[in-house]
Design a protein around this motif. Structure first.
Motif, PDB file in Angstrom:
ATOM      1  N   GLN A   3     -25.515  32.750  65.134  1.00 47.47           N
ATOM      2  CA  GLN A   3     -25.600  31.786  66.227  1.00 47.47           C
ATOM      3  C   GLN A   3     -24.680  32.221  67.356  1.00 47.47           C
ATOM      4  O   GLN A   3     -23.671  32.870  67.130  1.00 47.47           O
ATOM      5  CB  GLN A   3     -25.167  30.392  65.746  1.00 47.47           C
ATOM      6  CG  GLN A   3     -25.995  29.838  64.625  1.00 47.47           C
ATOM      7  CD  GLN A   3     -27.419  29.558  65.052  1.00 47.47           C
ATOM      8  OE1 GLN A   3     -27.691  29.250  66.187  1.00 47.47           O
ATOM      9  NE2 GLN A   3     -28.331  29.682  64.130  1.00 47.47           N
ATOM     10  N   ASN A   4     -25.022  31.867  68.577  1.00 48.16           N
ATOM     11  CA  ASN A   4     -24.117  32.066  69.703  1.00 48.16           C
ATOM     12  C   ASN A   4     -23.108  30.933  69.675  1.00 48.16           C
ATOM     13  O   ASN A   4     -23.462  29.774  69.892  1.00 48.16           O
ATOM     14  CB  ASN A   4     -24.882  32.059  71.021  1.00 48.16           C
ATOM     15  CG  ASN A   4     -25.758  33.279  71.179  1.00 48.16           C
ATOM     16  OD1 ASN A   4     -25.421  34.335  70.659  1.00 48.16           O
ATOM     17  ND2 ASN A   4     -26.867  33.134  71.862  1.00 48.16           N
ATOM     18  N   MET A  16     -23.742  20.036  73.477  1.00 46.46           N
ATOM     19  CA  MET A  16     -23.874  19.231  72.255  1.00 46.46           C
ATOM     20  C   MET A  16     -25.099  18.325  72.331  1.00 46.46           C
ATOM     21  O   MET A  16     -25.487  17.850  73.391  1.00 46.46           O
ATOM     22  CB  MET A  16     -22.612  18.406  71.997  1.00 46.46           C
ATOM     23  CG  MET A  16     -22.427  17.216  72.893  1.00 46.46           C
ATOM     24  SD  MET A  16     -20.977  16.262  72.389  1.00 46.46           S
ATOM     25  CE  MET A  16     -21.006  14.975  73.636  1.00 46.46           C
ATOM     26  N   LYS A  17     -25.704  18.129  71.186  1.00 39.36           N
ATOM     27  CA  LYS A  17     -26.804  17.186  71.055  1.00 39.36           C
ATOM     28  C   LYS A  17     -26.371  16.195  69.969  1.00 39.36           C
ATOM     29  O   LYS A  17     -26.488  16.486  68.779  1.00 39.36           O
ATOM     30  CB  LYS A  17     -28.093  17.896  70.650  1.00 39.36           C
ATOM     31  CG  LYS A  17     -29.258  16.956  70.456  1.00 39.36           C
ATOM     32  CD  LYS A  17     -30.494  17.704  69.987  1.00 39.36           C
ATOM     33  CE  LYS A  17     -31.574  16.700  69.616  1.00 39.36           C
ATOM     34  NZ  LYS A  17     -32.636  17.331  68.848  1.00 39.36           N
ATOM     35  N   VAL A  77     -23.825  13.670  64.201  1.00 38.53           N
ATOM     36  CA  VAL A  77     -23.639  15.118  64.142  1.00 38.53           C
ATOM     37  C   VAL A  77     -23.759  15.664  65.557  1.00 38.53           C
ATOM     38  O   VAL A  77     -24.730  15.382  66.261  1.00 38.53           O
ATOM     39  CB  VAL A  77     -24.678  15.783  63.213  1.00 38.53           C
ATOM     40  CG1 VAL A  77     -24.507  17.293  63.205  1.00 38.53           C
ATOM     41  CG2 VAL A  77     -24.574  15.222  61.798  1.00 38.53           C
ATOM     42  N   LEU A  78     -22.761  16.430  65.961  1.00 39.63           N
ATOM     43  CA  LEU A  78     -22.782  17.055  67.287  1.00 39.63           C
ATOM     44  C   LEU A  78     -23.437  18.424  67.124  1.00 39.63           C
ATOM     45  O   LEU A  78     -22.804  19.382  66.716  1.00 39.63           O
ATOM     46  CB  LEU A  78     -21.360  17.205  67.835  1.00 39.63           C
ATOM     47  CG  LEU A  78     -20.553  15.913  67.919  1.00 39.63           C
ATOM     48  CD1 LEU A  78     -19.150  16.206  68.429  1.00 39.63           C
ATOM     49  CD2 LEU A  78     -21.253  14.881  68.787  1.00 39.63           C
ATOM     50  N   GLU A  79     -24.700  18.468  67.408  1.00 38.23           N
ATOM     51  CA  GLU A  79     -25.448  19.700  67.176  1.00 38.23           C
ATOM     52  C   GLU A  79     -25.207  20.698  68.293  1.00 38.23           C
ATOM     53  O   GLU A  79     -26.002  20.858  69.211  1.00 38.23           O
ATOM     54  CB  GLU A  79     -26.929  19.375  66.969  1.00 38.23           C
ATOM     55  CG  GLU A  79     -27.146  18.608  65.681  1.00 38.23           C
ATOM     56  CD  GLU A  79     -28.594  18.513  65.270  1.00 38.23           C
ATOM     57  OE1 GLU A  79     -29.484  18.919  66.035  1.00 38.23           O
ATOM     58  OE2 GLU A  79     -28.825  18.011  64.162  1.00 38.23           O
ATOM     59  N   VAL A  80     -24.051  21.338  68.198  1.00 35.18           N
ATOM     60  CA  VAL A  80     -23.686  22.464  69.052  1.00 35.18           C
ATOM     61  C   VAL A  80     -22.931  23.416  68.142  1.00 35.18           C
ATOM     62  O   VAL A  80     -22.175  22.994  67.271  1.00 35.18           O
ATOM     63  CB  VAL A  80     -22.825  22.031  70.261  1.00 35.18           C
ATOM     64  CG1 VAL A  80     -21.522  21.394  69.845  1.00 35.18           C
ATOM     65  CG2 VAL A  80     -22.586  23.194  71.196  1.00 35.18           C
ATOM     66  N   HIS A 111     -20.427  24.594  60.671  1.00 34.06           N
ATOM     67  CA  HIS A 111     -21.472  24.727  61.682  1.00 34.06           C
ATOM     68  C   HIS A 111     -21.433  23.643  62.755  1.00 34.06           C
ATOM     69  O   HIS A 111     -21.780  23.910  63.905  1.00 34.06           O
ATOM     70  CB  HIS A 111     -22.867  24.730  61.034  1.00 34.06           C
ATOM     71  CG  HIS A 111     -23.116  25.942  60.208  1.00 34.06           C
ATOM     72  ND1 HIS A 111     -23.325  27.193  60.749  1.00 34.06           N
ATOM     73  CD2 HIS A 111     -23.169  26.104  58.874  1.00 34.06           C
ATOM     74  CE1 HIS A 111     -23.502  28.070  59.788  1.00 34.06           C
ATOM     75  NE2 HIS A 111     -23.412  27.436  58.638  1.00 34.06           N
ATOM     76  N   HIS A 112     -21.056  22.430  62.383  1.00 35.94           N
ATOM     77  CA  HIS A 112     -21.108  21.326  63.337  1.00 35.94           C
ATOM     78  C   HIS A 112     -19.924  20.388  63.145  1.00 35.94           C
ATOM     79  O   HIS A 112     -19.377  20.279  62.053  1.00 35.94           O
ATOM     80  CB  HIS A 112     -22.398  20.508  63.157  1.00 35.94           C
ATOM     81  CG  HIS A 112     -23.646  21.312  63.355  1.00 35.94           C
ATOM     82  ND1 HIS A 112     -24.035  21.764  64.590  1.00 35.94           N
ATOM     83  CD2 HIS A 112     -24.573  21.741  62.480  1.00 35.94           C
ATOM     84  CE1 HIS A 112     -25.163  22.446  64.461  1.00 35.94           C
ATOM     85  NE2 HIS A 112     -25.510  22.446  63.189  1.00 35.94           N
TER      86      HIS A 112
END
Length: 141
Positions: A3-4, A16-17, A77-80, A111-112
């Motif tokens: 992942q970047n 972040m999502k 969950v902060l999906e970044v 990961h998150h």
């Protein structure tokens, strides 16, 4: 798959999502090593503290083992893909929630990052974090 990873605060907030997960979560603790070992496979998170083992469980598991259910939390969950050495994501999120009177417990995983807020405040918290994301994305442009 690589992942970047994002390290800069503004980029982490902009990227972040925040996703509100279903169900209630409970922060529990025990000094009983047998119980802690048994809960390892079903725990969402586990951390050894001097006072005992802290465990985050879903409601069914917390209830089954007789833990206190008086403080239901929701998980965002902060999906970044923030780097472990990234600076400012936790501070930015916690500050935005605190400024709006919402307590949070942050758990940064590999990961998150995960934000646990009181269940009664979860919908408001997700809107605030979406606003933070939009504002950060606009400032990046």
């Amino acid at each position: 798959m690589t992942q970047n990873l994002v390290r800069e605060r503004q980029a982490m907030l902009a990227g972040m999502k925040p996703v509100l997960k279903e169900g209630a979560y409970f922060f529990c603790t025990t000094n009983d090593g047998t119980i802690a070992a048994a809960l390892l496979r079903c725990s969402v998170a586990i951390f050894r503290e001097d006072e005992g083992v802290a465990i985050v469980l879903i409601e069914d598991d917390a209830r089954q083992h007789g833990f206190d259910l008086s403080m239901p939390m929701r998980r965002i969950v902060l999906e970044v893909y923030s780097a472990l050495d990234g600076v400012g994501l936790t501070a930015g999120v916690a500050t935005a929630l605190a400024d709006n009177g919402i307590p949070c417990n942050m758990i940064a995983a590999y990961h998150h990052d995960n934000v646990f807020v009181p269940a009664s405040m979860a919908e408001r918290a997700i809107r605030i974090l979406q606003d933070v994301q939009r504002e950060a994305a606009s400032a990046e442009r």
